[in-house]
Every structure is written in C-alpha cells, then in structure tokens.
Design an enzyme around this catalytic site. Structure first.
Site, PDB file in Angstrom:
ATOM      1  N   HIS A  31     -10.801  79.067 -13.882  1.00  0.00           N
ATOM      2  CA  HIS A  31     -10.117  78.337 -14.847  1.00  0.00           C
ATOM      3  C   HIS A  31     -10.414  79.004 -16.190  1.00  0.00           C
ATOM      4  CE1 HIS A  31      -9.642  75.277 -11.532  1.00  0.00           C
ATOM      5  NE2 HIS A  31      -8.411  74.893 -12.358  1.00  0.00           N
ATOM      6  N   LYS A  51     -11.793  74.447 -19.963  1.00  0.00           N
ATOM      7  CA  LYS A  51     -12.247  73.316 -18.882  1.00  0.00           C
ATOM      8  C   LYS A  51     -13.648  72.993 -18.762  1.00  0.00           C
ATOM      9  CE  LYS A  51     -11.137  72.180 -14.256  1.00  0.00           C
ATOM     10  NZ  LYS A  51     -10.595  70.857 -14.498  1.00  0.00           N
TER      11      LYS A  51
END
Length: 250
Positions: free
Chosen positions: A135, A139
């Site tokens: 990600h 995040k």
C-alpha cells in the site's frame, strides 16, 4: 437517498463525487473540525452515513451515528478490538452497521476466490501459503485490514495453520502460522497476493487496485443497499443479494 459523509479526506471526497453522480443528496459532511454536526438535524435526517476516517476516531463516530439512529457503512480499519461490542449493539437493535475491510467489488470477488482456493488446498499439504500486501506510504495500519480478513478466512479453512504472523520480505513465519508481509511504498492504492508454494510449483492469486474509486463506488453501493435495514451486515451478504446467489460470497 439522503447521505451523511463522515471523514472528508481523499476517500470522503471521492465518495461525495460518486454520490452526486448517482443522484443522492448529501445532508452532512463531518470532519475533525465540525464534530458538533453529529447533533444536527441534518445529520439525523440521513438515510445512511458513510464513514472513512482513522482507527482512533471510528468507534466514537459509530456511537454518535447509532445515537442519532443513522445506519453506517464503515470502511475504517485498525479498530477491530472493539468490533464485538459494536456488533453486539447492532444485534440488540441499538445501531445499524455494514463494515468491510475493503469495499472494492473486485476485492470481494478475490476474497471469494481465496476462500474457495483454500478449501481445495486443504487437501494438498505439500503447498505452503503466504501473503503479501503493498500500500501507499500514508497507510497507518499494517498488515492492512484486507490482508487480515484474507488471512483469517484462510486460517478458518486450513487446519494446519492456527494464526498469522507479520514477517519481513522473504522471511518465514513460525510453524503453524501464515506469513504475512506488509510493504509501504509510493502511492500504491493496494495490491494483495496469496501464494501457495510447493517443491514442484507455485500458485498465486493477486488483486491489484488501480485507484481508490473502486473502493468508493463499492461503499456507495453498500450504502444504497443498507438504507432501510437494521442490524449488523457484511459485504458478502450484500453481494449475495445483488447477484442472487447463495454460498459464493459467504
């Protein structure tokens, strides 16, 4: 449909855009600086609220929505230690929630494939499973909530694995644990891969998100489905209803 948006970051703004495209009315937008709007007449008038915020704010947001009798679609992860309490409230009729670690329709199809493949591979112990998720650097939680869901659904169907363990790239987990690697780089929307490796060959299934729009659209579809319902619900339930199938998503 009248909708309240809780959290007006990148996801919240994209959800707002899709709601308008689909002809829905946005009656409240609540963010950190205007949390008093939870007590407003406008918020209470919403048929449903869509919540994408931060783990430390999610539970309080849900409780405010429940107090106003507004059903919530929630995509915030990282607060699952409080889920039993929240779910019990919904089952007692004190709130309505549809929570998912990932609202992408493609990812939920991928989750169904993961469950089905695990049931097959449970018969072939020579294959060892592992998982990798990648990600964007913003995040906060790791592994991702989606990876945890994928891992838990795999573990529930594979007797040889009792738990998951976060490990570095290429590292092994302890015996009986599923190795899960979390990578944070660039602006990657989300890539999840499950690999089954043996001495003879490897099988890998992968879901790669191209943008956040798929997550936002799935959340709006979930809100459209949840409006008018009570209790605790899941994406699997919603998709089974949408596709008129039984057993494929559950």
């Amino acid at each position: 449909m009248k909708v309240a948006i809780i959290g007006h970051g990148k996801m919240g703004r994209m959800i707002e855009e899709i709601l308008k495209e689909r002809g829905h009315k946005i009656v409240a937008v609540i963010d950190e600086e205007n949390r008093d709007e939870f007590a407003s007449r406008e918020f209470a008038s919403a048929d449903v609220a869509i919540e994408f915020t931060r783990p430390e704010a999610a539970v309080d947001n849900l409780l405010h929505a429940f107090a106003a009798d507004v059903p919530v679609v929630c995509g915030t992860t990282g607060w699952l230690s409080s889920m039993p309490e929240i779910k019990e409230m919904c089952l007692r009729g004190e709130g309505t929630l549809l929570w998912s670690s990932n609202f992408s329709i493609g990812m939920n199809i991928f989750m169904a494939l993961n469950r089905y493949l695990t049931e097959i591979m449970a018969n072939f112990p020579q294959y060892a499973p592992s998982m990798t998720e990648t990600h964007h650097i913003h995040k906060l939680d790791h592994p991702s909530g989606t990876a945890v869901t994928l891992a838990e659904e795999l573990i529930a169907r594979l007797p040889s694995i009792q738990d998951w363990q976060e490990v570095g790239p290429g590292a092994d987990a302890a015996p009986g644990r599923l190795p899960v690697t979390a990578i944070r780089e660039g602006e990657v929307p989300g890539i999840h891969s499950v690999t089954w490796d043996s001495e003879a060959d490897s099988i890998t299934i992968t879901h790669s998100a191209k943008s956040r729009r798929g997550f936002a659209l799935g959340a709006v579809l979930a809100a459209e489905w949840l409006a008018g319902r009570k209790g605790f619900h899941t994406m699997a339930e919603m998709l089974s209803d949408y596709t008129k199938t039984s057993g494929l998503f559950v």
